[in-house]
Structures are given as C-alpha cells and as structure tokens.
Design an enzyme around this catalytic site. Structure first.
Site, short mmCIF file in Angstrom:
data_model
loop_
_atom_site.label_atom_id
_atom_site.label_comp_id
_atom_site.label_asym_id
_atom_site.label_seq_id
_atom_site.Cartn_x
_atom_site.Cartn_y
_atom_site.Cartn_z
N ARG A 92 13.55 -3.23 -2.47
CA ARG A 92 14.08 -2.56 -1.77
C ARG A 92 13.74 -2.99 -0.14
NH1 ARG A 92 11.35 2.60 -2.90
NH2 ARG A 92 10.09 1.47 -4.38
N GLY A 125 1.33 -2.72 -1.17
CA GLY A 125 0.35 -3.83 -0.62
C GLY A 125 -1.10 -3.38 -0.29
N HIS A 151 5.54 5.22 -9.32
CA HIS A 151 6.44 4.18 -8.71
C HIS A 151 7.61 4.58 -9.03
CE1 HIS A 151 8.16 0.43 -7.34
NE2 HIS A 151 6.83 0.11 -6.84
N GLU A 208 -9.54 -0.05 -7.92
CA GLU A 208 -8.79 1.34 -8.24
C GLU A 208 -9.72 2.34 -8.82
OE1 GLU A 208 -4.81 0.53 -9.42
OE2 GLU A 208 -4.56 2.44 -10.34
N ARG A 249 -0.67 5.92 -1.69
CA ARG A 249 -1.00 4.47 -1.67
C ARG A 249 0.08 3.79 -1.12
NH1 ARG A 249 -0.20 -0.33 -3.52
NH2 ARG A 249 -0.03 -0.07 -5.77
N ARG A 307 6.67 6.50 -1.59
CA ARG A 307 6.77 6.45 -3.39
C ARG A 307 6.99 7.92 -3.74
NH1 ARG A 307 2.60 1.71 -4.93
NH2 ARG A 307 4.08 -0.02 -3.92
N ALA A 359 -3.28 -1.97 -2.26
CA ALA A 359 -4.20 -1.87 -3.24
C ALA A 359 -4.97 -3.18 -3.15
CB ALA A 359 -3.35 -1.63 -4.48
N THR A 362 9.45 -4.23 -8.25
CA THR A 362 8.56 -4.23 -6.88
C THR A 362 9.38 -3.65 -5.85
OG1 THR A 362 7.66 -5.78 -5.34
CG2 THR A 362 9.27 -6.87 -6.43
N GLU A 363 8.81 -3.28 -5.08
CA GLU A 363 9.25 -2.40 -3.84
C GLU A 363 9.96 -3.26 -2.81
OE1 GLU A 363 7.10 1.08 -2.77
OE2 GLU A 363 6.30 -0.03 -1.08
N HIS A 369 1.92 4.96 -11.67
CA HIS A 369 1.60 3.58 -11.23
C HIS A 369 0.32 3.39 -10.42
CE1 HIS A 369 2.32 -0.18 -9.34
NE2 HIS A 369 2.29 0.25 -8.27
N HIS A 370 -0.29 4.38 -9.86
CA HIS A 370 -1.65 4.20 -9.18
C HIS A 370 -2.42 5.56 -9.12
CE1 HIS A 370 -3.99 1.41 -6.53
NE2 HIS A 370 -4.41 2.56 -6.16
C1 LIG Z 1 3.13 -3.87 -12.04
C2 LIG Z 1 2.20 -3.76 -10.90
C3 LIG Z 1 2.28 -4.28 -9.66
C4 LIG Z 1 1.60 -4.22 -8.65
N1 LIG Z 1 1.91 -4.68 -7.48
C5 LIG Z 1 1.04 -4.50 -6.25
C6 LIG Z 1 1.09 -5.27 -4.94
O1 LIG Z 1 2.30 -6.12 -4.86
N2 LIG Z 1 0.71 -5.05 -3.90
C7 LIG Z 1 -0.64 -4.27 -4.05
O2 LIG Z 1 -1.34 -4.22 -3.29
N3 LIG Z 1 -1.06 -3.76 -5.18
C8 LIG Z 1 -0.11 -3.69 -6.41
N4 LIG Z 1 -0.42 -3.10 -7.54
C9 LIG Z 1 -1.62 -2.55 -7.77
C10 LIG Z 1 -2.91 -3.45 -8.06
O3 LIG Z 1 -2.44 -4.20 -8.52
C11 LIG Z 1 -3.99 -2.66 -8.70
O4 LIG Z 1 -4.39 -1.48 -7.73
C12 LIG Z 1 -5.19 -3.39 -8.69
O5 LIG Z 1 -4.88 -4.56 -9.58
C13 LIG Z 1 -6.60 -3.10 -9.10
O6 LIG Z 1 -7.41 -3.91 -9.06
P1 LIG Z 1 -8.89 -3.70 -9.77
O7 LIG Z 1 -9.73 -5.07 -9.96
O8 LIG Z 1 -9.65 -2.59 -9.27
O9 LIG Z 1 -8.62 -3.25 -11.48
P2 LIG Z 1 -7.82 -3.97 -12.57
O10 LIG Z 1 -6.90 -5.19 -12.08
O11 LIG Z 1 -7.29 -3.07 -13.41
O12 LIG Z 1 -8.85 -4.56 -13.37
C14 LIG Z 1 -10.03 -3.65 -14.04
C15 LIG Z 1 -10.48 -4.70 -15.21
O13 LIG Z 1 -11.51 -4.07 -15.93
C16 LIG Z 1 -11.32 -3.94 -17.22
N5 LIG Z 1 -11.98 -3.02 -17.83
C17 LIG Z 1 -11.64 -1.48 -17.97
N6 LIG Z 1 -12.62 -0.99 -18.54
C18 LIG Z 1 -13.77 -1.74 -18.79
C19 LIG Z 1 -14.81 -1.75 -19.67
N7 LIG Z 1 -15.48 -0.59 -20.20
N8 LIG Z 1 -15.76 -2.98 -19.78
C20 LIG Z 1 -15.20 -3.94 -19.48
N9 LIG Z 1 -14.03 -4.29 -18.69
C21 LIG Z 1 -13.17 -3.04 -18.40
C22 LIG Z 1 -9.85 -3.86 -17.49
O14 LIG Z 1 -9.37 -4.19 -18.89
C23 LIG Z 1 -9.45 -4.60 -16.36
O15 LIG Z 1 -9.28 -6.09 -16.65
C24 LIG Z 1 0.37 -3.39 -8.65
C25 LIG Z 1 0.03 -2.68 -9.98
C26 LIG Z 1 0.99 -2.87 -10.92
C27 LIG Z 1 0.61 -2.03 -12.41
#
Ligand SMILES: Cc1cc2nc3c(=O)[nH]c(=O)nc-3n(C[C@H](O)[C@H](O)[C@H](O)COP(=O)(O)OP(=O)(O)OC[C@H]3O[C@@H](n4cnc5c(N)ncnc54)[C@H](O)[C@@H]3O)c2cc1C
Length: 334
Positions: free
Chosen positions: A146, A312, A130, A299, A309, A167, A314, A142-143, A269-270
């Site tokens: 911009r 928005g 990012h 993810e 990516r 990005r 994700a 956040t994007e 970032h991703h």
């Molecule tokens: C700062 C930031 C801002 C973002 N803003 C945006 C946005 O505005 N719009 C957008 O579309 N995307 C955004 N993203 C990306 C998006 O937030 C992520 O891609 C998304 O949250 C991923 O969701 P997930 O449920 O797949 O994984 P996560 O939200 O990462 O959740 C995975 C969970 O699994 C847990 N875990 C891992 N291993 C284990 C294990 N062995 N046993 C049990 N639990 C485990 C982790 O601790 C975590 O709680 C942003 C990301 C960041 C870092």
C-alpha cells in the site's frame, strides 16, 4: 507506511523483506562472536535466589531433558503472544477465531515466565490486527505494497477507505465490507518497485490480468464500476489530490502493464502489551522496582508502542532495546 506523516522507513535495497535480512546479519555476527546458540531448547522457568535476584533458567533440550543454566542475568526476548489464541481472547474477546500472521513460537511464554516471578505487565489488551492478510492462508501482505501505491477495493469494485490510515482503522473498514474481505489492487509498475511482492506471486496468491476489465471478470466483480474506480484513482494520483478519501501519499498511477489483485482480511499481528521495562531494559515489578538481573527486549515487552504499533517500529524496537538489554546485562554480570 500507514499512519506515518513522513517517509521514515529504512528497507533493504530493492524492497526485500526486512526481517530475514536482519536475521542473516545477526547470525553472521553471532557466529563470529562464537555465541552458544541452543536452538529448540525451551525455557520453562526463571530461577531466583533467596534474595530475589535472578540466578538461572530451567530449560528442556531437544530430547525433552531438563537442565539448568546458572547465570546472574537473563534477557527475556521470547516475543509476543499473537499465536496463542487463548491468551489473545483472554485480553480481547472480539478477536476470537481470528487467524494470525505470526510464527508458532509467539506463545507469550516470556510474559508468563516474567509474571511468574513478579514482573508487572502493561497494555495487555492492546492487540493489533494487520489489515491485509490472505484469508485462510494467513499470509500477510506487507504494508509496503500500500505504501508503494496499491489501493483497496471491495466486492462492489469500489474503494472504501484511505488505504494509509493506521492498521486499526483500515482493519475495521475491511471488516465492514461484504464478507469482511477486500482486494489489494496494483499494477506491473508497483510490482517492479517492490521485490517483496514476488513472494506472493510464487505462492500463487495473486490473480493476474492484462486489463482491469479482465481482472474484474476473474474476480466476479462489476467490470464497469471497477474501470471507473481505477480511472478515478489514477486521476487522483496524477493530480496529487484524492478528494474521495483524502489519501495524501499518492506515489503512482496504477496503469503500467499487467494488473493484479490479492484478497485480504485482518488477522492478529502484534501484541503491544507485555513485561514492563524501564529505559535500561530492566524488568520492573508491581512496585516499579527493578527485578535484579532480569532484562527484556522486543515484543515480549509492553508500553513501547502505546495502542497502535506503526509499520517498521517493531524492528526499531527489537534492535534498540535488544542492544540496550545486552549491554546492560553484560555490565550487570561484571
Ligand atoms: C509476517 C510479519 C511481518 C513483519 N514485518 C515487520 C516489518 O516489516 N517491520 C517491523 O518493524 N516489524 C515487522 N513485524 C513485527 C516483528 O517482526 C516482530 O515484532 C519481531 O520479530 C519480534 O521480535 P522478538 O525478537 O521480540 O520476538 P520473535 O521474533 O517472536 O522471537 C522470539 C523467539 O523466542 C522463542 N521462544 C518463545 N518462547 C520460548 C521459550 N519458552 N523458550 C525458548 N524460546 C522461546 C520463539 O520461538 C521465537 O523464536 C512483522 C511480523 C510478522 C509476523
């Protein structure tokens, strides 16, 4: 949002950060449905029966005690691996030493667990930085800042890119500037347009000033060049034509009230790669066959976003495939 040709992003009213909003909504729904949530429990292994069907998971609880949950279906939703430097570097060496925007739990565990029982992986080397992350603090700006009109200037007080390129392109452009750093520049008008910016003020990340000249002095960059840069941009925003960098979306002039700057540099970032799934969110093995009872969403999966990516997408990914995986896992068990 960067890389988008049209306005496609949906946000909470007033521009609040979207992730927290989503989690709050899901938490209420989970409580209503009496979902058995086990926080701080860690999955260590996915167990298969003799026929290769999923039969459970081995878990350690908060106290480190191991136990097994028997189940016919498992959905891996353990996120990406941005916070696992070793894993990031093993797939993309040039990201060695980069900070990450991610939480500590983005370890790649889900990918390793899936791979351990034969899941195929896809696009593992596609890792995104990012472009606007505060150096040393690793706070992502956040994007949308911009998107709502902020510009990037370098230490010579000049713009150097179309701020709304994808990005990868903007990250590369920042790394080519002096010290690999740029400043996000915006005004009071933009601050008012996006509630999410308040967080950066509360964290003390923003340099504030009453005029562009004063801001340049505070940043120790050339005053006259900075005034020239901002005037030129404001004229471009007024004419809706940026002849310098061809930025098409010019939502506002940056000349309302106080002016602000935040230092930024790229950070991991991703991770676009991960477990290979089909459109039913079923995990596939190397022969493109479904591993019975194994689903994945978010993810932890790969191949959904290609090499880059967009902002928005994700959340669109986790909501869409999360729902698909949930429905199909429930149907599978029945
Ligand atoms: C700062 C930031 C801002 C973002 N803003 C945006 C946005 O505005 N719009 C957008 O579309 N995307 C955004 N993203 C990306 C998006 O937030 C992520 O891609 C998304 O949250 C991923 O969701 P997930 O449920 O797949 O994984 P996560 O939200 O990462 O959740 C995975 C969970 O699994 C847990 N875990 C891992 N291993 C284990 C294990 N062995 N046993 C049990 N639990 C485990 C982790 O601790 C975590 O709680 C942003 C990301 C960041 C870092």
């Amino acid at each position: 949002m960067a890389g988008a040709t049209n306005y496609r992003t949906h946000r909470p009213t007033g521009g609040a950060a979207v992730g927290a909003h989503l989690v709050d909504t899901l938490k209420v729904a989970a409580e209503k449905e009496k979902v058995d949530l086990r926080l701080w429990n860690e999955v260590k292994e996915i167990v298969l029966d003799k026929e290769g069907n999923v039969s459970g998971v081995k878990v350690t609880n908060k106290e480190g005690k191991e136990y097994t949950i028997n189940t016919k279906a498992v959905i891996i939703a353990a996120g990406g691996f941005s916070a696992n430097q070793e894993m990031v570097v093993s797939y993309k060496e040039d990201l060695k030493g980069f900070a990450t925007t991610n939480h500590n739990g983005a370890t790649g565990d889900g990918i390793v667990l899936g791979k351990g029982i034969g899941a195929d992986l896809v696009d593992m080397e596609e890792i995104q930085t990012h472009p606007t992350v505060v150096p040393e603090k690793a706070v992502m700006v956040t994007e949308a800042v911009r998107g709502n009109g902020a510009i990037l200037i370098n230490k010579d007080a000049k713009r150097f890119t179309n701020e709304l390129f994808t990005r990868d392109v903007v990250s590369k452009a920042i790394l080519e500037q002096k010290d690999g750093i740029a400043y996000l520049f915006f005004d009071e008008g933009l601050r008012k347009s996006l509630k999410a910016t308040e967080e950066y003020f509360n964290m003390g990340l923003v340099t504030e000033a009453d005029s562009v000249e004063e801001l340049a002095e505070k940043l120790s960059i050339d005053k006259n060049t900075m005034v020239e840069t901002i005037n030129k941009y404001n004229k471009a925003a007024l004419d809706k034509k940026d002849s310098e960098f061809n930025r098409e979306d010019l939502p506002r002039q940056l000349n309302e009230g106080k002016v602000y700057a935040i230092p930024v540099t790229p950070a991991v970032h991703h991770t676009m790669g991960g477990l290979k799934i089909n459109i039913n969110a079923e995990v596939l093995n190397k022969d493109a066959k479904v591993i019975p009872g194994l689903f994945a969403a978010g993810e932890v999966t790969g191949g959904v976003h290609g090499g880059n990516r967009l902002g928005g997408n994700a959340l669109a990914d986790i909501v869409t495939f999360g729902r698909t995986a949930g429905k199909n896992a429930a149907a599978f068990i029945k």
